[in-house]
Design a protein around this motif. Structure first.
Motif, PDB file in Angstrom:
ATOM      1  N   ALA A 169       0.837  -1.198   0.000  1.00  0.00           N
ATOM      2  CA  ALA A 169       0.000   0.000   0.000  1.00  0.00           C
ATOM      3  C   ALA A 169       0.877   1.255   0.000  1.00  0.00           C
ATOM      4  N   VAL A 170       0.377   2.316  -0.630  1.00  0.00           N
ATOM      5  CA  VAL A 170       1.145   3.557  -0.726  1.00  0.00           C
ATOM      6  C   VAL A 170       1.505   4.101   0.649  1.00  0.00           C
ATOM      7  N   ASP A 171       0.570   4.027   1.598  1.00  0.00           N
ATOM      8  CA  ASP A 171       0.837   4.617   2.913  1.00  0.00           C
ATOM      9  C   ASP A 171       1.865   3.817   3.716  1.00  0.00           C
ATOM     10  N   ARG A 172       2.272   2.656   3.199  1.00  0.00           N
ATOM     11  CA  ARG A 172       3.320   1.874   3.850  1.00  0.00           C
ATOM     12  C   ARG A 172       4.662   2.000   3.126  1.00  0.00           C
ATOM     13  N   MET A 173       4.671   2.756   2.034  1.00  0.00           N
ATOM     14  CA  MET A 173       5.914   2.938   1.276  1.00  0.00           C
ATOM     15  C   MET A 173       6.858   3.887   2.011  1.00  0.00           C
ATOM     16  N   SER A 174       8.147   3.617   1.888  1.00  0.00           N
ATOM     17  CA  SER A 174       9.158   4.499   2.461  1.00  0.00           C
ATOM     18  C   SER A 174       9.380   5.685   1.524  1.00  0.00           C
ATOM     19  N   PRO A 175       9.959   6.773   2.050  1.00  0.00           N
ATOM     20  CA  PRO A 175      10.301   7.902   1.175  1.00  0.00           C
ATOM     21  C   PRO A 175      11.209   7.484   0.028  1.00  0.00           C
ATOM     22  N   GLU A 176      12.117   6.538   0.279  1.00  0.00           N
ATOM     23  CA  GLU A 176      13.026   6.068  -0.766  1.00  0.00           C
ATOM     24  C   GLU A 176      12.265   5.387  -1.893  1.00  0.00           C
ATOM     25  N   GLU A 177      11.268   4.574  -1.539  1.00  0.00           N
ATOM     26  CA  GLU A 177      10.466   3.883  -2.557  1.00  0.00           C
ATOM     27  C   GLU A 177       9.664   4.890  -3.376  1.00  0.00           C
ATOM     28  N   LYS A 178       9.102   5.890  -2.701  1.00  0.00           N
ATOM     29  CA  LYS A 178       8.342   6.914  -3.426  1.00  0.00           C
ATOM     30  C   LYS A 178       9.259   7.727  -4.333  1.00  0.00           C
ATOM     31  N   SER A 179      10.478   7.967  -3.866  1.00  0.00           N
ATOM     32  CA  SER A 179      11.437   8.706  -4.683  1.00  0.00           C
ATOM     33  C   SER A 179      11.772   7.936  -5.960  1.00  0.00           C
ATOM     34  N   VAL A 180      11.940   6.616  -5.836  1.00  0.00           N
ATOM     35  CA  VAL A 180      12.241   5.786  -7.010  1.00  0.00           C
ATOM     36  C   VAL A 180      11.087   5.842  -8.006  1.00  0.00           C
ATOM     37  N   ILE A 181       9.864   5.794  -7.507  1.00  0.00           N
ATOM     38  CA  ILE A 181       8.694   5.870  -8.386  1.00  0.00           C
ATOM     39  C   ILE A 181       8.673   7.200  -9.130  1.00  0.00           C
ATOM     40  N   VAL A 182       8.953   8.292  -8.419  1.00  0.00           N
ATOM     41  CA  VAL A 182       8.965   9.607  -9.050  1.00  0.00           C
ATOM     42  C   VAL A 182      10.048   9.685 -10.121  1.00  0.00           C
ATOM     43  N   GLN A 183      11.218   9.109  -9.840  1.00  0.00           N
ATOM     44  CA  GLN A 183      12.293   9.104 -10.833  1.00  0.00           C
ATOM     45  C   GLN A 183      11.885   8.316 -12.077  1.00  0.00           C
ATOM     46  N   GLU A 184      11.212   7.186 -11.872  1.00  0.00           N
ATOM     47  CA  GLU A 184      10.748   6.379 -13.011  1.00  0.00           C
ATOM     48  C   GLU A 184       9.681   7.119 -13.794  1.00  0.00           C
ATOM     49  N   LEU A 185       8.815   7.834 -13.095  1.00  0.00           N
ATOM     50  CA  LEU A 185       7.790   8.621 -13.779  1.00  0.00           C
ATOM     51  C   LEU A 185       8.438   9.687 -14.664  1.00  0.00           C
ATOM     52  N   ARG A 186       9.494  10.292 -14.169  1.00  0.00           N
ATOM     53  CA  ARG A 186      10.212  11.275 -14.978  1.00  0.00           C
ATOM     54  C   ARG A 186      10.804  10.608 -16.217  1.00  0.00           C
ATOM     55  N   GLU A 187      11.423   9.435 -16.027  1.00  0.00           N
ATOM     56  CA  GLU A 187      12.012   8.715 -17.162  1.00  0.00           C
ATOM     57  C   GLU A 187      10.951   8.302 -18.172  1.00  0.00           C
ATOM     58  N   ASN A 188       9.718   8.103 -17.697  1.00  0.00           N
ATOM     59  CA  ASN A 188       8.608   7.716 -18.576  1.00  0.00           C
ATOM     60  C   ASN A 188       7.933   8.916 -19.222  1.00  0.00           C
ATOM     61  N   GLY A 189       8.404  10.119 -18.894  1.00  0.00           N
ATOM     62  CA  GLY A 189       7.860  11.317 -19.533  1.00  0.00           C
ATOM     63  C   GLY A 189       6.543  11.795 -18.977  1.00  0.00           C
ATOM     64  N   ILE A 190       6.075  11.224 -17.862  1.00  0.00           N
ATOM     65  CA  ILE A 190       4.765  11.567 -17.322  1.00  0.00           C
ATOM     66  C   ILE A 190       4.686  13.037 -16.906  1.00  0.00           C
ATOM     67  N   PHE A 191       5.803  13.580 -16.439  1.00  0.00           N
ATOM     68  CA  PHE A 191       5.763  14.951 -15.943  1.00  0.00           C
ATOM     69  C   PHE A 191       5.776  15.989 -17.054  1.00  0.00           C
ATOM     70  N   LYS A 192       5.742  15.532 -18.308  1.00  0.00           N
ATOM     71  CA  LYS A 192       5.505  16.444 -19.425  1.00  0.00           C
ATOM     72  C   LYS A 192       4.039  16.868 -19.467  1.00  0.00           C
ATOM     73  N   ILE A 193       3.193  16.131 -18.756  1.00  0.00           N
ATOM     74  CA  ILE A 193       1.757  16.398 -18.770  1.00  0.00           C
ATOM     75  C   ILE A 193       1.409  17.421 -17.701  1.00  0.00           C
ATOM     76  N   LYS A 194       0.668  18.434 -18.073  1.00  0.00           N
ATOM     77  CA  LYS A 194       0.253  19.469 -17.129  1.00  0.00           C
ATOM     78  C   LYS A 194      -0.574  18.851 -16.008  1.00  0.00           C
ATOM     79  N   GLY A 195      -0.214  19.169 -14.777  1.00  0.00           N
ATOM     80  CA  GLY A 195      -0.960  18.677 -13.624  1.00  0.00           C
ATOM     81  C   GLY A 195      -0.487  17.333 -13.105  1.00  0.00           C
ATOM     82  N   ALA A 196       0.525  16.745 -13.747  1.00  0.00           N
ATOM     83  CA  ALA A 196       0.977  15.412 -13.342  1.00  0.00           C
ATOM     84  C   ALA A 196       1.606  15.424 -11.946  1.00  0.00           C
ATOM     85  N   ILE A 197       2.283  16.494 -11.597  1.00  0.00           N
ATOM     86  CA  ILE A 197       2.916  16.562 -10.275  1.00  0.00           C
ATOM     87  C   ILE A 197       1.846  16.587  -9.182  1.00  0.00           C
TER      88      ILE A 197
END
Length: 218
Positions: A169-197
């Protein structure tokens, strides 16, 4: 714009391919300059539920980010899934201008259910020649694309797929795990979309400032 006139030359191919393969084949022409209203031509859109003006997919954003188009002319025979959970075999042809800049994508999505003739067609020599210098995946590859009808769905699907890899579950994820997800989202180009953050912060149950902090990490 000059690039639009070049893209319009590919519109007849949308009907041509759809007429050859049949009603189990969705064919789209994407304008990747206007990613929010990317679909400029489509046949058999009932397969994914998409229509003119729908956005680029999660895979489309990833291809833009990793610039695969600089090394290959196409990405063929990968697996995708529509919002109804139906599996498809998909291929994407990169459309470039005279300077080699990517301006569009011609996409073919074939229902991988009753009629398998479309997949056979993609493996035959004439279309292999058309998709010269293509990256090809075998049928055992994981689902690489979600065929979504809105930008909200593109962002949500992109985030949820990464969260699912952790099986917690998301609420059990560590900050490190969430950071990895955010980095992968950047690599996937998701943050090119307005409002994605904003969307990512809500789903990951953190603040937007934390998302920006993760993005600043190398």
């Amino acid at each position: 714009m000059k690039y639009k006139k070049l893209l319009e030359l590919y519109i007849p191919l949308v009907d041509f391919i759809a007429d050859i393969i049949g009603s189990n084949c969705e064919v789209l022409l994407h304008d990747i300059v206007d990613v929010e209203n990317s679909v400029i031509a489509i046949r058999n859109g009932y397969i994914s539920g998409r229509s003119l003006g729908c956005p680029l997919t999660d895979l489309g954003f990833k291809l833009l980010e990793n610039k695969t188009y600089l090394r290959h002319s196409a990405f063929v025979n990968y697996r995708s899934r529509n919002d109804r959970g139906e599996n498809l075999i998909s291929s994407t042809y990169y459309i470039k201008d005279g300077a080699g800049s990517l301006i569009g994508m011609l996409c073919v999505n074939i229902l991988n259910t009753v009629d398998q003739q479309g997949h056979k067609f993609l493996s035959e020599e004439p279309l292999k020649a058309f998709f010269s210098n293509a990256v090809q995946l075998n049928g055992n590859e994981e689902i690489t694309e979600s065929l979504s009808t809105s930008l909200d769905h593109v962002v949500d699907n992109g985030i949820q797929k990464l969260i699912a890899k952790y099986n917690i579950a998301v609420d059990r994820m560590s900050p490190e795990e969430k950071s990895v997800i955010v980095q992968e989202l950047r690599e996937n180009g998701i943050f090119k979309i307005k409002g994605a953050i904003t969307k990512a912060a809500a789903i990951l149950k953190t603040s937007e400032s934390t998302i920006y902090r993760y993005l600043a990490m190398k």
